[in-house]
Design an enzyme around this catalytic site. Sequence first.
Site, PDB file in Angstrom:
ATOM      1  N   SER A   1      69.728  -2.080  26.916  1.00  0.00           N
ATOM      2  CA  SER A   1      69.739  -2.789  28.186  1.00  0.00           C
ATOM      3  C   SER A   1      70.582  -4.063  28.078  1.00  0.00           C
ATOM      4  O   SER A   1      71.744  -4.000  27.696  1.00  0.00           O
ATOM      5  CB  SER A   1      68.307  -3.076  28.631  1.00  0.00           C
ATOM      6  OG  SER A   1      68.256  -3.381  29.995  1.00  0.00           O
TER       7      SER A   1
ATOM      8  N   ASP B   1      67.650   3.555  31.559  1.00  0.00           N
ATOM      9  CA  ASP B   1      67.426   2.475  30.599  1.00  0.00           C
ATOM     10  C   ASP B   1      66.781   2.973  29.301  1.00  0.00           C
ATOM     11  O   ASP B   1      65.760   3.674  29.319  1.00  0.00           O
ATOM     12  CB  ASP B   1      66.512   1.432  31.252  1.00  0.00           C
ATOM     13  CG  ASP B   1      66.495   0.112  30.498  1.00  0.00           C
ATOM     14  OD1 ASP B   1      66.428   0.133  29.264  1.00  0.00           O
ATOM     15  OD2 ASP B   1      66.555  -0.934  31.157  1.00  0.00           O
TER      16      ASP B   1
END
Length: 765
Positions: free
Chosen positions: A79, A223
Site C-alpha cells: 500500500s 490492497d
Amino acid sequence: MKHSYQPAAGSIPLQRWLGLLLLALLLLGASAARAQAPPQRPRIGLTLSGGGARGLAHIGLLKALDSAQVRVDYVTGTSMGAVVGSLYAAGYSGAEIEQIAQGLDWDALLTNSAQLSTITLPGKDDFGRYLVELPVVKGKFQLPNGVIESEELWLKLSELFFPYYRTKDFSQFKREFRCVATDIISGEPQVLRSGEVVAAIRASMAIPSVFTPVQYQGRRLVDGGVVRNFPVSEVKAMGADVIIGSNVSAGAYTEASLRSPVDVLLQISSFKDNADFQAQKALCDIYVDYPLGDYSSGSFSAAAPITALGVRRGRAVFAQLKALRDSLDARYGPAPAYPPAAPRADSVYIEDYAVRGLAPAAEALLLRQLRLQPRRYYSALQLSDAIRDAFGTRAFRKITYSLLPASDSSARLMLDAEPAPAARIGLGLHYNSLTGIGLIGSLTVQDKLAPASTSQVAVNIGENPRLRLKHVQYLGRQQRLVGRLLAQGERVSITTYSTSFKKAGLYTQSYVLANAQLLRLLDRNRAVGLGTRYEYGRFTPEITSRLQLDGRIRLLNSYVFYEANTLNAVAYPTYGRKIEVEYGWVYQQRPAFKLLSDTVVIGTEQSANLSFRPYEHSRLNVEQYLPLTKRATLQLQVQGGVNRRYRQAIANDFVIGGLNGVLRNQLTFAGLPETGLYTGSALAGLVGYQYALSPKIFLTAKANVLYYGFISNQARPQSARLAYGGALSLGLNSFLGPIDVSLMYSDVAKKLLPYFNIGFPFGYH
C-alpha cells in the site's frame, strides 16, 4: 648394451605423478585461502508497511538510513509502503521523497473524478455541482466497484517513474523491490516483481470498496494489506540477512476509533493481516514504529505533521542505524558501492503508439484529443497534460499509459483507456434566500446525437421551477472548435424593496432563453467565440410597489466573448482565475408592457421617453484567487455591466445584489439582496479574505464598492452613485455542496441582512 627404463604394468609415469602433486598443492592453497577470506557481507532488507496517510512517516526512516549511509539491498512494501518504498528502491533519496510529498495535492490525487482545472472549458459549468452522479449502462444504474479511480494518482506516479521507464524487472532497480497485492478472486497474496511498476503500486494500495481494483498480469488485484500489510517474510525470501522493519499501521480499530465507513472497511479488510502481523514482526532485526496517535489512514490533510513526526523518529533511531553500519564495516569492510545509475531520462522519443480498451470510434476520439505526434520527443509533463486534455472532456472513465522500450533511445507509447458510461444521472439540492428550495436533476448522454458530443436535460423542481437543454459538440479534426447550444426556461418570484429596504412588492418573472455559440479553444481553460441569444421575458406583478413592469419583451442579442477558468475548485477555490467578457448588440426588440408605480400606469412601450432601438450590451466578470498561506486566500473580483444607448427601465437592466448568481443580468454585491438595485450601468470591485478553519470549514470576509448609473438614461434620469457594502460568511464544504450563512451590510440598505445558500444554483451558461 643400453637399457631404457620401462615402467611396470599398472605403474604411473613420473610426469603424471608430478602433475597430480602440483594440482593437490594448488587445491590446498585455494582451500587455505578460502578459509582465511572473510565471509560475505550480510545483505540488508527494508520493509515498509501500509497505513494510508500514516505511511508518510516512513520518509523519516529513509532519511535516517541515508544519513547513516546504510546500504539497503532489498525493499518490500504494501500500500503506501509500496509507494514510498518503490521510489526509494528506484533511486530517489529520502530527502527527495520528502520534497515530493510536500509538493503533492493529496485532495487532487485521491479523488474519484477529475479536478476542475483539468476539465475542458465547455464542461466546467456543470462539473462538480451534484450530490451524486450515477452512470447508466443499458438502462440501469451501474454502481462502481470502488469509489476512487484516482486518475491523477496514476499520472503523478507515471511522472515520478518516467525516468525509469525501461525497468520492467523490479530487481534491476538500484535496490531490488517487491510489493504485495491481493488476488480478489482467490484471496491469496501476490508478490509483484516485474511489469509496470506504476500499475503494481496502484494495485498494492487498492483498498477494497475504496479504490477500484487493478487488472495486472491477468489478475484482478486489490490492497495487499488484506492479507499482508507488513511483508517482512518477502524481503527475507529475497535474500536479506538483516531486516529493518518500519510499521505505521494503527493495528486493529477499537470500538471508539471506528469513526467512519472507511474505518469499518479497513477493519474488515485487515482481519487476516492482524493475525499475521506478530509473525512478521518477529523476523525483524530492527523494528521501528511511530507514535502517530489519532492520525488515521485518511489524514492526508495532515501530511506535513505526519512527515515531520516520521523525521523525528528517524533521528531517534539514527544512532542504532549508524552502529549497524559501523559494525558491518568493521567486520566486512566498507559496503560496496551501488552499481552506477543510468541518467534519469527527462524526455523520450516516441516511435509510435497503440490504444487498448476502446472501440474504433472512441479510439479515434481519444487520439484527436491527445494531439500527440509519433516520432517526437515528449516529457512526462507533456504526456500528462495531453492525457488531462482528453480526460477533461469526460468522455473517458480512465486513461493510463506505459512506455515500452523499442530501441536503445526510443519507446512505444501504450495507452489503456476505458470509455465513460454512455449516460449519467446527476442529483443535487439548492436553497437560496431568493429562489427558495429546489431539487435539481439532470440526464447527460455522450455521443448520442452525434460523435464527440455531450447532450443534457436538467430540471429544477421547487418553488421556482427551471428547465435547461444543452448540447456541446466538438468539431474538426483537432477538436478545437466547439458548438454550444442552450435552451432554458424558468419562472421566478422576485421580491421588490422600498427605499428603506423593507420587502414591499412581488412579481413573477417568466424567462425563456435560446443561445447558440461557436467557441475556439485556445487551450483547455481558455476560449474565444461568438454567439446569438434569443430572450423572452414576461413580467407579472403579484403585489405592486414602486416601479414595476406588467408585460413582455422579446429581443435578439449577438455578441463576441472571451472565457477563461483556471480555478482549482468549484466551491471555495484557493487559487486560479475566472474571466468572462462579453460585448454585443441588442436588436429586434418587441415590447408590449405597462410601467407601473404602485397601481398607476406611468408609461408603456409607446412612451416618448422610452426607446427600443438597438443598443450595446457588455458584461465583465474577473475573479482572482491568490493563496497567502496554506489556510488563507485573497479573493479579488471586478464586475461590470453597461448598456450603452439604452433608454429603458427594468426589463433589460442589470440586477444588483446577492452573493450567488441566480438571475438574468445579475451582478452580485455583498450588502444587498438580489434585485436590491436596477441600473443600466454598473461597475463593482471586491476584496475578500478566505480562511480555512479546517479542511471543510471556511470563514470569509468580503468588502466591495459599487459605482452605478454613470451612463445617462432618459427613461430613468438619475446621477451616478457610489455604494459600499460587505459580508461575513461561515461556510461548510459539505456533500450537499457549499453551505453558507452570511450577514451583509451596505450604506444603501443601512441594515444587517441575513443571507443563506445551500448547494450550487441552477445558473446561466
